[in-house]
Design a protein around this motif. Structure first.
Motif, PDB file in Angstrom:
ATOM      1  N   GLY A  52      29.639  52.877  31.224  1.00  0.00           N
ATOM      2  CA  GLY A  52      29.978  51.972  30.122  1.00  0.00           C
ATOM      3  C   GLY A  52      31.426  51.504  30.205  1.00  0.00           C
ATOM      4  N   ILE A  53      32.335  52.418  30.539  1.00  0.00           N
ATOM      5  CA  ILE A  53      33.750  52.061  30.672  1.00  0.00           C
ATOM      6  C   ILE A  53      33.953  51.112  31.853  1.00  0.00           C
ATOM      7  N   VAL A  54      33.322  51.425  32.979  1.00  0.00           N
ATOM      8  CA  VAL A  54      33.453  50.573  34.169  1.00  0.00           C
ATOM      9  C   VAL A  54      32.899  49.175  33.896  1.00  0.00           C
ATOM     10  N   LEU A  55      31.728  49.089  33.298  1.00  0.00           N
ATOM     11  CA  LEU A  55      31.134  47.783  33.012  1.00  0.00           C
ATOM     12  C   LEU A  55      31.946  46.994  31.984  1.00  0.00           C
ATOM     13  N   THR A  56      32.525  47.675  31.010  1.00  0.00           N
ATOM     14  CA  THR A  56      33.374  46.998  30.028  1.00  0.00           C
ATOM     15  C   THR A  56      34.624  46.446  30.699  1.00  0.00           C
ATOM     16  N   TYR A  57      35.200  47.220  31.622  1.00  0.00           N
ATOM     17  CA  TYR A  57      36.359  46.737  32.369  1.00  0.00           C
ATOM     18  C   TYR A  57      35.985  45.517  33.213  1.00  0.00           C
ATOM     19  N   ALA A  60      35.716  42.496  31.103  1.00  0.00           N
ATOM     20  CA  ALA A  60      37.038  41.976  30.740  1.00  0.00           C
ATOM     21  C   ALA A  60      37.677  41.223  31.905  1.00  0.00           C
ATOM     22  N   VAL A  61      37.480  41.712  33.117  1.00  0.00           N
ATOM     23  CA  VAL A  61      38.055  41.047  34.292  1.00  0.00           C
ATOM     24  C   VAL A  61      37.343  39.725  34.563  1.00  0.00           C
ATOM     25  N   ILE A  62      36.021  39.730  34.543  1.00  0.00           N
ATOM     26  CA  ILE A  62      35.249  38.541  34.919  1.00  0.00           C
ATOM     27  C   ILE A  62      35.297  37.459  33.838  1.00  0.00           C
ATOM     28  N   VAL A  66      41.281  39.478  32.086  1.00  0.00           N
ATOM     29  CA  VAL A  66      42.244  40.543  31.777  1.00  0.00           C
ATOM     30  C   VAL A  66      42.080  41.652  32.808  1.00  0.00           C
ATOM     31  N   PHE A  67      43.151  41.905  33.562  1.00  0.00           N
ATOM     32  CA  PHE A  67      43.080  42.913  34.616  1.00  0.00           C
ATOM     33  C   PHE A  67      43.649  44.255  34.164  1.00  0.00           C
ATOM     34  N   ALA A  68      44.115  44.346  32.941  1.00  0.00           N
ATOM     35  CA  ALA A  68      44.710  45.585  32.435  1.00  0.00           C
ATOM     36  C   ALA A  68      43.606  46.537  31.961  1.00  0.00           C
ATOM     37  N   PHE A  69      43.797  47.794  32.304  1.00  0.00           N
ATOM     38  CA  PHE A  69      42.866  48.845  31.859  1.00  0.00           C
ATOM     39  C   PHE A  69      43.470  49.454  30.602  1.00  0.00           C
ATOM     40  N   THR A  70      43.013  48.994  29.436  1.00  0.00           N
ATOM     41  CA  THR A  70      43.635  49.377  28.173  1.00  0.00           C
ATOM     42  C   THR A  70      42.801  50.419  27.428  1.00  0.00           C
TER      43      THR A  70
END
Length: 179
Positions: A52-57, A60-62, A66-70
């Motif tokens: 879930g965290i990876v897919l949410t990141y 956000a990138v795609i 946003v390339f920041a891991f917040t």
């Protein structure tokens, strides 16, 4: 489910969280069928949250650029993992003809302790763990996690070495939804 329950569901969760949870749910169902050994079982409890965290990141990138891991990315991803575990348990319970759940947290706890705790006492153990977490206002989190691990050890299907990591995940998942 009636229309009011569906509206309340989408009021609580964003569309992107539901989509990510659905993808996580599909991948989790597939990995549950493929992986059956003890090491994979331990990892499978953490898998929906990590995915879930990876897919949410990635979302956000795609889509947002946003390339920041917040912290909000981690929180939203954790919530998507939580939601996928809840949906998975509800689906499995509905298919097997067992009683539906009233509390979402209990469903998630059941999803996390499935396979570790005897099936005849899984509902009671999940409810007890939720009560342990709910009454921890004056207790240190480490003590609550130890109590959860002790409860899991007492009701374990087989002698597992340590339930501390699973107890920490249960504690964090229930606390995350309260904030």
């Amino acid at each position: 489910m009636n229309l009011i329950q569906i509206q309340e569901f989408f009021a609580d969760y964003s569309l992107s969280s539901v989509i990510i949870a659905s993808i996580t749910l599909l991948v989790t169902f597939l990995t549950d069928k493929l992986l059956r050994n003890k090491t994979a079982k331990i990892i499978s409890a953490f898998f929906p949250f990590v995915l879930g965290i990876v897919l949410t990141y990635l979302k956000a990138v795609i889509f947002d650029g946003v390339f920041a891991f917040t912290l909000s990315t981690v929180s939203a991803g954790f919530m998507s993992g939580w939601l996928s575990v809840m949906i998975k348990v509800i689906i499995k319970r509905t298919i097997s003809g067992q009683k539906p759940f009233i509390e979402k947290d209990v469903a998630v706890i059941i999803g996390l302790i499935e396979g570790y705790v005897k099936s005849d006492c899984i509902d009671g153990v999940a409810t007890f763990i939720k009560q342990l977490i709910a009454t921890d206002d004056n207790t240190e989190p480490d003590d609550v996690i130890k109590d959860i691990a002790d409860t899991l050890t007492q009701n374990a299907v087989e002698n597992q070495s340590d339930f501390t990591a699973l107890a920490g995940l249960i504690f964090a998942s229930v606390k995350q939804t309260k904030e």
